[in-house]
Design a protein around this motif. Sequence first.
Motif, PDB file in Angstrom:
ATOM      1  N   UNK A  54       0.798  -1.267   0.022  1.00 54.59           N
ATOM      2  CA  UNK A  54       0.249  -0.009   0.004  1.00 54.59           C
ATOM      3  C   UNK A  54       0.933   1.137  -0.073  1.00 54.59           C
ATOM      4  N   UNK A  55       1.399   1.727  -1.083  1.00 51.98           N
ATOM      5  CA  UNK A  55       2.157   2.818  -1.198  1.00 51.98           C
ATOM      6  C   UNK A  55       1.287   3.941  -1.000  1.00 51.98           C
ATOM      7  N   UNK A  56       1.688   4.934  -0.059  1.00 47.20           N
ATOM      8  CA  UNK A  56       0.678   5.975   0.263  1.00 47.20           C
ATOM      9  C   UNK A  56       1.134   7.430  -0.054  1.00 47.20           C
ATOM     10  N   UNK A  57       1.997   7.420  -1.058  1.00 51.35           N
ATOM     11  CA  UNK A  57       2.486   8.723  -1.803  1.00 51.35           C
ATOM     12  C   UNK A  57       1.391   9.292  -2.423  1.00 51.35           C
ATOM     13  N   UNK A  58       1.731  10.567  -2.813  1.00 48.94           N
ATOM     14  CA  UNK A  58       0.771  11.200  -3.849  1.00 48.94           C
ATOM     15  C   UNK A  58       0.707  10.389  -5.101  1.00 48.94           C
ATOM     16  N   UNK A  59      -0.501  10.322  -5.998  1.00 48.66           N
ATOM     17  CA  UNK A  59      -0.745   9.449  -6.962  1.00 48.66           C
ATOM     18  C   UNK A  59       0.724   9.809  -8.169  1.00 48.66           C
ATOM     19  N   UNK A  60       0.962  10.972  -8.392  1.00 50.04           N
ATOM     20  CA  UNK A  60       1.869  11.139  -9.505  1.00 50.04           C
ATOM     21  C   UNK A  60       3.064  10.317  -8.838  1.00 50.04           C
ATOM     22  N   UNK A  61       3.467  10.423  -7.718  1.00 48.73           N
ATOM     23  CA  UNK A  61       4.761   9.839  -7.223  1.00 48.73           C
ATOM     24  C   UNK A  61       4.738   8.073  -7.417  1.00 48.73           C
ATOM     25  N   UNK A  62       3.485   7.605  -7.094  1.00 47.23           N
ATOM     26  CA  UNK A  62       3.183   6.173  -7.378  1.00 47.23           C
ATOM     27  C   UNK A  62       3.430   6.017  -8.911  1.00 47.23           C
ATOM     28  N   UNK A  63       2.801   6.715  -9.632  1.00 43.72           N
ATOM     29  CA  UNK A  63       2.897   6.287 -11.021  1.00 43.72           C
ATOM     30  C   UNK A  63       4.406   6.487 -11.527  1.00 43.72           C
ATOM     31  N   UNK A  64       5.203   7.611 -11.034  1.00 43.41           N
ATOM     32  CA  UNK A  64       6.466   7.885 -11.552  1.00 43.41           C
ATOM     33  C   UNK A  64       7.175   6.409 -11.140  1.00 43.41           C
ATOM     34  N   UNK A  65       7.266   5.935  -9.710  1.00 45.21           N
ATOM     35  CA  UNK A  65       7.712   4.841  -9.278  1.00 45.21           C
ATOM     36  C   UNK A  65       7.467   3.373 -10.132  1.00 45.21           C
TER      37      UNK A  65
END
Length: 374
Positions: A54-65
């Motif tokens: 469950x990555x809880x970063x902002x959505x753009x950060x999850x996309x980038x990762x």
Amino acid sequence: MPQVIFGLIYLLILTRFIWPLQLPLSIKIALAALALVALQFHRWSKLSSGSVFSPEFPRPVVVLFNWAFGAIVLLALMQLVLDVGLLFGILIHGGIVSAPDGVRYGLAALAAVAAAIGVHQAMRVPPLKDIEVGIRGLPRQFDGYTILQLTDLHISRLFPASWARAVVARSNDLGVDLIAITGDLIDGTLDARRADIAPLRDLKATDGVYVISGNHEYIFGYSTWMAHFAALGLLSLENRHIVLDRDGSKLVLAGITDRASRRTGHSVRDLAAVLEGAPEGVPVILLDHQPSDATHAAKLGVALQLSGHTHGGLILGIDRLAAPANAGYVSGRYDVDGMTLYVNNGTALWPGFALRLGRPSELTRITLRQAGAA
């Protein structure tokens, strides 16, 4: 084990891709550091939420990762293929054969573009996939009966409320007889996902919306989530069956807890007990998140099993890596001792590796037909 695999991927990228490049040492060190940061995505996810799931970063950060992680994994696979080719070149020519930097840059560009396409394919609201399933003994009144299968929604920072609302709207537009959600609805705790999952309250079907658990429900609090699904109007089919009736003709719909229940002290999976009391001679449709026990279901007379869990293997060509853990069932329709098994690629997928190439997500409308009918 995953960290060992990621370590080997990093070692391959470091020694066979970055180091041979004709670049200043400082740039090589920077590239090595960026690759290491990207490959530690799951470690950062655990730091953000306490769980790698469950990555809880902002959505753009999850996309980038997801893009960076996917690009490096794809690049490692391509580099491995290149190295095999170079090895054959050595054997054929009897001397050292190397690839120019331009080839490696080309591989990096291809991996980056493929990863971007793969993440986009993973994040989209799925298109409709129509299949028909012939069932022996299906009453005439159920010929043409439609079931929409949703599975592996993995509602999370990557698949938030806006995505869920779009899936619900597209699902309701289909006007199916019944909606079956075959597990892994969420990634995260109830506090983290309460707003994101709220749109599922609006799912509508003539005979109701039924849900069973997947393995991820057990990661984030099985009892809490199953109670919340019920509060949203999703009807639990955990370890029970119902009888659908059309003008006196019957069809059995059954559901069973996920295989993860075996390791968590919950009720033991017992399909025979689930089917006990079902009317004799009536076709049975089973919802089971994982496809691994399909042979057992077939022995007990199930006509159709709907499963998910595999995400279709994610990438065509390496999807067979998922086969051993799932009794060989990865994507699509299978005949299992006379029973039809359908393994859905998934409505979404785990946000820790959100990449699809050749294994698209799907909203799956299943139309039941009398076997042998025109």
